[in-house]
Design an enzyme around this catalytic site. Structure first.
Site, PDB file in Angstrom:
ATOM      1  N   ASN A  32       0.836  -1.223   0.000  1.00 16.13           N
ATOM      2  CA  ASN A  32       0.000   0.000   0.000  1.00 16.13           C
ATOM      3  C   ASN A  32       0.866   1.267   0.000  1.00 16.13           C
ATOM      4  OD1 ASN A  32       0.991   0.121   2.574  1.00 16.13           O
ATOM      5  ND2 ASN A  32      -0.990   0.174   3.604  1.00 16.13           N
ATOM      6  N   PHE A  80       5.835  -9.699   4.457  1.00 11.91           N
ATOM      7  CA  PHE A  80       6.647  -8.624   5.045  1.00 11.91           C
ATOM      8  C   PHE A  80       5.793  -7.460   5.552  1.00 11.91           C
ATOM      9  CE2 PHE A  80       9.551 -10.370   1.759  1.00 11.91           C
ATOM     10  CZ  PHE A  80      10.681 -10.613   2.526  1.00 11.91           C
ATOM     11  N   SER A 124      10.908 -10.962  14.291  1.00 10.79           N
ATOM     12  CA  SER A 124      12.020 -10.089  14.650  1.00 10.79           C
ATOM     13  C   SER A 124      12.675 -10.588  15.925  1.00 10.79           C
ATOM     14  CB  SER A 124      11.459  -8.681  14.885  1.00 10.79           C
ATOM     15  OG  SER A 124      12.418  -7.866  15.521  1.00 10.79           O
ATOM     16  N   ALA A 125      13.947 -10.266  16.082  1.00 12.15           N
ATOM     17  CA  ALA A 125      14.642 -10.574  17.331  1.00 12.15           C
ATOM     18  C   ALA A 125      14.015  -9.819  18.504  1.00 12.15           C
ATOM     19  CB  ALA A 125      16.114 -10.205  17.210  1.00 12.15           C
ATOM     20  N   TYR A 148       5.056  -2.545  19.051  1.00 11.85           N
ATOM     21  CA  TYR A 148       5.563  -3.187  17.828  1.00 11.85           C
ATOM     22  C   TYR A 148       5.960  -4.632  18.120  1.00 11.85           C
ATOM     23  CZ  TYR A 148       9.022  -4.698  14.397  1.00 11.85           C
ATOM     24  OH  TYR A 148       9.733  -5.442  13.478  1.00 11.85           O
ATOM     25  N   LYS A 152       4.477  -8.605  16.877  1.00 10.87           N
ATOM     26  CA  LYS A 152       5.230  -9.751  16.347  1.00 10.87           C
ATOM     27  C   LYS A 152       4.970 -10.999  17.192  1.00 10.87           C
ATOM     28  CE  LYS A 152       7.209  -7.674  12.900  1.00 10.87           C
ATOM     29  NZ  LYS A 152       6.662  -7.900  11.560  1.00 10.87           N
ATOM     30  N   PHE A 177      17.677 -10.412  12.960  1.00  7.54           N
ATOM     31  CA  PHE A 177      18.434  -9.576  13.892  1.00  7.54           C
ATOM     32  C   PHE A 177      18.513  -8.162  13.273  1.00  7.54           C
ATOM     33  CE2 PHE A 177      19.382 -11.915  17.742  1.00  7.54           C
ATOM     34  CZ  PHE A 177      18.623 -13.026  17.453  1.00  7.54           C
ATOM     35  N   ASN A 198      17.320   3.948  13.334  1.00  2.00           N
ATOM     36  CA  ASN A 198      18.294   2.848  13.407  1.00  2.00           C
ATOM     37  C   ASN A 198      19.698   3.333  13.062  1.00  2.00           C
ATOM     38  OD1 ASN A 198      15.587   1.107  12.174  1.00  2.00           O
ATOM     39  ND2 ASN A 198      16.477   0.595  14.140  1.00  2.00           N
TER      40      ASN A 198
HETATM   41  P1  NAD Z   1       9.449  -1.579   5.263  1.00  2.00           P
HETATM   42  O1  NAD Z   1       8.587  -0.610   5.985  1.00  2.00           O
HETATM   43  O2  NAD Z   1      10.520  -1.072   4.386  1.00  2.00           O
HETATM   44  O3  NAD Z   1       8.536  -2.581   4.415  1.00  2.00           O
HETATM   45  C1  NAD Z   1       7.220  -2.947   4.817  1.00  2.00           C
HETATM   46  C2  NAD Z   1       6.315  -2.752   3.623  1.00  2.00           C
HETATM   47  O4  NAD Z   1       4.975  -3.116   3.980  1.00  2.00           O
HETATM   48  C3  NAD Z   1       6.262  -1.284   3.149  1.00  2.00           C
HETATM   49  O5  NAD Z   1       6.484  -1.242   1.758  1.00  2.00           O
HETATM   50  C4  NAD Z   1       4.850  -0.831   3.508  1.00  2.00           C
HETATM   51  O6  NAD Z   1       4.360   0.126   2.591  1.00  2.00           O
HETATM   52  C5  NAD Z   1       4.081  -2.154   3.456  1.00  2.00           C
HETATM   53  N1  NAD Z   1       2.871  -2.201   4.286  1.00  2.00           N
HETATM   54  C6  NAD Z   1       2.752  -1.898   5.591  1.00  2.00           C
HETATM   55  N2  NAD Z   1       1.488  -2.099   6.004  1.00  2.00           N
HETATM   56  C7  NAD Z   1       0.784  -2.537   4.915  1.00  2.00           C
HETATM   57  C8  NAD Z   1      -0.556  -2.926   4.709  1.00  2.00           C
HETATM   58  N3  NAD Z   1      -1.480  -2.861   5.688  1.00  2.00           N
HETATM   59  N4  NAD Z   1      -0.934  -3.339   3.479  1.00  2.00           N
HETATM   60  C9  NAD Z   1      -0.019  -3.392   2.464  1.00  2.00           C
HETATM   61  N5  NAD Z   1       1.255  -3.044   2.601  1.00  2.00           N
HETATM   62  C10 NAD Z   1       1.668  -2.625   3.834  1.00  2.00           C
HETATM   63  O7  NAD Z   1      10.065  -2.575   6.369  1.00  2.00           O
HETATM   64  P2  NAD Z   1      11.205  -3.659   6.221  1.00  2.00           P
HETATM   65  O8  NAD Z   1      12.390  -3.172   6.960  1.00  2.00           O
HETATM   66  O9  NAD Z   1      11.323  -4.115   4.838  1.00  2.00           O
HETATM   67  O10 NAD Z   1      10.563  -4.814   7.125  1.00  2.00           O
HETATM   68  C11 NAD Z   1       9.776  -5.842   6.564  1.00  2.00           C
HETATM   69  C12 NAD Z   1       9.215  -6.692   7.688  1.00  2.00           C
HETATM   70  O11 NAD Z   1      10.301  -7.185   8.472  1.00  2.00           O
HETATM   71  C13 NAD Z   1       8.307  -5.928   8.646  1.00  2.00           C
HETATM   72  O12 NAD Z   1       7.246  -6.785   9.016  1.00  2.00           O
HETATM   73  C14 NAD Z   1       9.213  -5.639   9.832  1.00  2.00           C
HETATM   74  O13 NAD Z   1       8.489  -5.532  11.026  1.00  2.00           O
HETATM   75  C15 NAD Z   1      10.094  -6.867   9.843  1.00  2.00           C
HETATM   76  N6  NAD Z   1      11.404  -6.606  10.479  1.00  2.00           N
HETATM   77  C16 NAD Z   1      12.191  -5.586  10.021  1.00  2.00           C
HETATM   78  C17 NAD Z   1      13.410  -5.334  10.645  1.00  2.00           C
HETATM   79  C18 NAD Z   1      14.296  -4.194  10.178  1.00  2.00           C
HETATM   80  O14 NAD Z   1      15.194  -3.807  10.897  1.00  2.00           O
HETATM   81  N7  NAD Z   1      14.114  -3.637   8.997  1.00  2.00           N
HETATM   82  C19 NAD Z   1      13.830  -6.124  11.716  1.00  2.00           C
HETATM   83  C20 NAD Z   1      13.018  -7.166  12.137  1.00  2.00           C
HETATM   84  C21 NAD Z   1      11.799  -7.399  11.505  1.00  2.00           C
HETATM   85  C1  UD1 Z   2      15.826  -1.561  16.998  1.00  2.00           C
HETATM   86  C2  UD1 Z   2      14.500  -1.786  17.665  1.00  2.00           C
HETATM   87  C3  UD1 Z   2      14.090  -3.228  17.466  1.00  2.00           C
HETATM   88  C4  UD1 Z   2      14.079  -3.585  15.988  1.00  2.00           C
HETATM   89  C5  UD1 Z   2      15.461  -3.291  15.407  1.00  2.00           C
HETATM   90  C6  UD1 Z   2      15.550  -3.565  13.937  1.00  2.00           C
HETATM   91  C7  UD1 Z   2      14.440  -0.191  19.544  1.00  2.00           C
HETATM   92  C8  UD1 Z   2      14.493  -0.039  21.026  1.00  2.00           C
HETATM   93  N1  UD1 Z   2      14.604  -1.448  19.087  1.00  2.00           N
HETATM   94  O1  UD1 Z   2      16.753  -2.417  17.596  1.00  2.00           O
HETATM   95  O2  UD1 Z   2      12.809  -3.473  18.013  1.00  2.00           O
HETATM   96  O3  UD1 Z   2      13.766  -4.959  15.821  1.00  2.00           O
HETATM   97  O4  UD1 Z   2      15.766  -1.905  15.634  1.00  2.00           O
HETATM   98  O5  UD1 Z   2      14.730  -2.676  13.239  1.00  2.00           O
HETATM   99  O6  UD1 Z   2      14.228   0.758  18.805  1.00  2.00           O
HETATM  100  N2  UD1 Z   2      22.297   3.497  18.233  1.00  2.00           N
HETATM  101  C9  UD1 Z   2      22.986   4.654  18.528  1.00  2.00           C
HETATM  102  N3  UD1 Z   2      22.597   5.819  17.932  1.00  2.00           N
HETATM  103  C10 UD1 Z   2      21.560   5.872  17.032  1.00  2.00           C
HETATM  104  C11 UD1 Z   2      20.877   4.682  16.734  1.00  2.00           C
HETATM  105  C12 UD1 Z   2      21.263   3.516  17.364  1.00  2.00           C
HETATM  106  O7  UD1 Z   2      23.918   4.645  19.330  1.00  2.00           O
HETATM  107  O8  UD1 Z   2      21.242   6.969  16.530  1.00  2.00           O
HETATM  108  C13 UD1 Z   2      22.731   2.239  18.859  1.00  2.00           C
HETATM  109  C14 UD1 Z   2      21.682   1.571  19.731  1.00  2.00           C
HETATM  110  O9  UD1 Z   2      21.731   2.017  21.036  1.00  2.00           O
HETATM  111  C15 UD1 Z   2      22.071   0.079  19.557  1.00  2.00           C
HETATM  112  C16 UD1 Z   2      22.649   0.005  18.148  1.00  2.00           C
HETATM  113  O10 UD1 Z   2      23.024   1.348  17.822  1.00  2.00           O
HETATM  114  O11 UD1 Z   2      23.085  -0.246  20.471  1.00  2.00           O
HETATM  115  C17 UD1 Z   2      21.652  -0.494  17.117  1.00  2.00           C
HETATM  116  O12 UD1 Z   2      20.457   0.288  17.201  1.00  2.00           O
HETATM  117  P1  UD1 Z   2      19.264   0.112  16.168  1.00  2.00           P
HETATM  118  O13 UD1 Z   2      19.776   0.139  14.779  1.00  2.00           O
HETATM  119  O14 UD1 Z   2      18.204   1.099  16.534  1.00  2.00           O
HETATM  120  O15 UD1 Z   2      18.757  -1.385  16.417  1.00  2.00           O
HETATM  121  P2  UD1 Z   2      18.263  -2.086  17.790  1.00  2.00           P
HETATM  122  O16 UD1 Z   2      18.388  -1.206  18.943  1.00  2.00           O
HETATM  123  O17 UD1 Z   2      18.954  -3.403  17.873  1.00  2.00           O
END
Ligand code: NAD
Ligand code: UD1
Length: 345
Positions: A32, A80, A124-125, A148, A152, A177, A198
């Site tokens: 979407n 996803f 997710s972790a 969030y 999950k 992770f 992040n």
């Molecule tokens: P992202 O936001 O880039 O991708 C998610 C996609 O889903 C987007 O394109 C968004 O437009 C679409 N979307 C959201 N809600 C929708 C809906 N109701 N209908 C249709 N489309 C919808 O995120 P990502 O980083 O690619 O993550 C993908 C999945 O992995 C997510 O479920 C996220 O929670 C999970 N995940 C991501 C991370 C990370 O760090 N990126 C870590 C752990 C888990």
């Molecule tokens: C975060 C989310 C987690 C999610 C993951 C991947 C939180 C509390 N947790 O985890 O739920 O699954 O992202 O999307 O948001 N850091 C800095 N400065 C910054 C950003 C991050 O020092 O501006 C540090 C953090 O303290 C951490 C590491 O970098 O030690 C990684 O951070 P981040 O990328 O946000 O990932 P997570 O904290 O692991």
């Protein structure tokens, strides 16, 4: 037979779609665009020189979703689509619960109706909450520290219940992770809205001059240099993990969770140093207080995925930083310099 990818325009989805197309799968993508841009789909086509079907659909729109299943022959779904910003989930929890949980229930209900029972889910972790130790294996206790994370955990439970109700389901829960990096072409990558939460997108935006300095959250953790340690994984390794998971759901039944990580932890300052080496750019940073909710050390035991899926991460921190930087420098504004996209098939 086709694979349906929900959220395929997003960060991890777009990289996985490239892998799927390159491996000969027929694809149907739905998104979407709530957190993505049609340009990523155009670039998937450009990288692979292959086509796919696309539907701009919200998972909450059950009628539109049914239409996709009624008009296509779908073998399996990689799911996803979901909202993923931890802080935002605390501010607007109902929106997160509705989007992530109702969206998944709609999807599963329609899958059930059309007899499609093979599903790979993006977990997710974060489901490990505040783990007592690392490496973390799949049998560690589960908990959530924010809405969030709770979505999950709840979805994992819902999918377990679904399998108990009907053993013909085949479900893989992939606990990612910390995904970073980008496709080596630099054409697709992570495209966060606003100021990144992040670490890697924040560092990249400092490098490209969009942000002044990195704030390092905490310098007194019991780690190698006092900064937080995480298990960063290249998004292309994550993508190949989805192909292995797909084979698993197609060729066996059951519900299983797998960690996708490298099994190695890096501190914030180690990531900064690796990024500086790859980019040749000095990253300004400042130590600030710990971020509430952060754990000191979090890295995976990825051995279950190795044994049961035949998957291990191939790329190290050098490739992760090199590719993140390549994407950022080629696309300083992400996908926002929109070109006209023709998504008609
Ligand atoms: P992202 O936001 O880039 O991708 C998610 C996609 O889903 C987007 O394109 C968004 O437009 C679409 N979307 C959201 N809600 C929708 C809906 N109701 N209908 C249709 N489309 C919808 O995120 P990502 O980083 O690619 O993550 C993908 C999945 O992995 C997510 O479920 C996220 O929670 C999970 N995940 C991501 C991370 C990370 O760090 N990126 C870590 C752990 C888990
Ligand atoms: C975060 C989310 C987690 C999610 C993951 C991947 C939180 C509390 N947790 O985890 O739920 O699954 O992202 O999307 O948001 N850091 C800095 N400065 C910054 C950003 C991050 O020092 O501006 C540090 C953090 O303290 C951490 C590491 O970098 O030690 C990684 O951070 P981040 O990328 O946000 O990932 P997570 O904290 O692991």
């Amino acid at each position: 037979m086709a694979i349906l990818v929900t959220g395929g325009a997003g960060y991890i989805g777009s990289h996985t779609c490239v892998e799927l197309l390159n491996n000969g799968y027929e694809l149907i993508i739905i998104d979407n665009f709530s957190n993505s841009n049609p340009e990523s789909l155009r670039r998937i086509k450009e990288i692979t020189n292959k086509d796919f079907y696309f539907y701009e659909i919200d998972l909450l729109d059950r009628i539109a979703l049914e239409e996709v299943f009624a008009t296509n022959n779908i073998e399996a779904v990689i799911h996803f689509a979901g909202l993923k910003a931890v802080g935002e989930s605390v501010s607007i929890p109902l929106h997160y619960y509705h989007n992530n949980i109702t969206g998944t229930i709609n999807l599963c209900d329609v899958m059930k109706k059309y007899g499609v029972k093979n599903l790979v889910f993006s977990s997710s972790a974060t489901v490990y909450g505040m783990p007592d130790s690392s490496p973390i294996s799949e049998d560690f206790p589960l908990s959530a520290t924010n809405p969030y994370g709770r979505t999950k955990l709840m979805i994992e439970d819902i999918l377990q219940d679904l399998f108990v109700s009907d053993n013909n389901w085949s479900i893989v829960l992939l606990r990612y992770f910390n995904p970073i990096g980008a496709h080596e072409s630099g054409m697709i990558g992570e495209n966060p809205n606003g100021i990144p939460n992040n670490l890697m997108p924040y560092i990249s935006q400092v490098a490209v001059g969009k942000l002044d300095e990195l704030k390092v959250f905490g310098s007194d953790y019991p780690t190698v240099d006092g900064t937080g340690v995480r298990d960063y994984i290249h998004v292309l390794d994550l993508a190949s993990g989805h192909l292995k998971a797909l084979e698993k759901v197609i060729f066996s039944k059951g519900v299983e969770a797998y960690n996708l990580g490298t099994g190695t932890g890096y501190s914030v300052l180690e990531i900064v140093a690796a990024f500086e080496r790859e980019s040749g750019i000095k990253i300004s940073y400042r130590m600030v207080d710990r971020r509430p909710g952060d754990v000191a050390i979090c890295y995976s035991d990825p051995s279950k995925a190795k044994i049961k899926l035949g998957w291990t991460a191939q790329r190290g921190i050098k490739e992760m930083c090199r590719d993140a930087w390549n994407w950022q420098k080629k696309n300083p504004n992400g996908y926002s310099n929109k070109t006209e996209v023709d998504l008609s098939n």
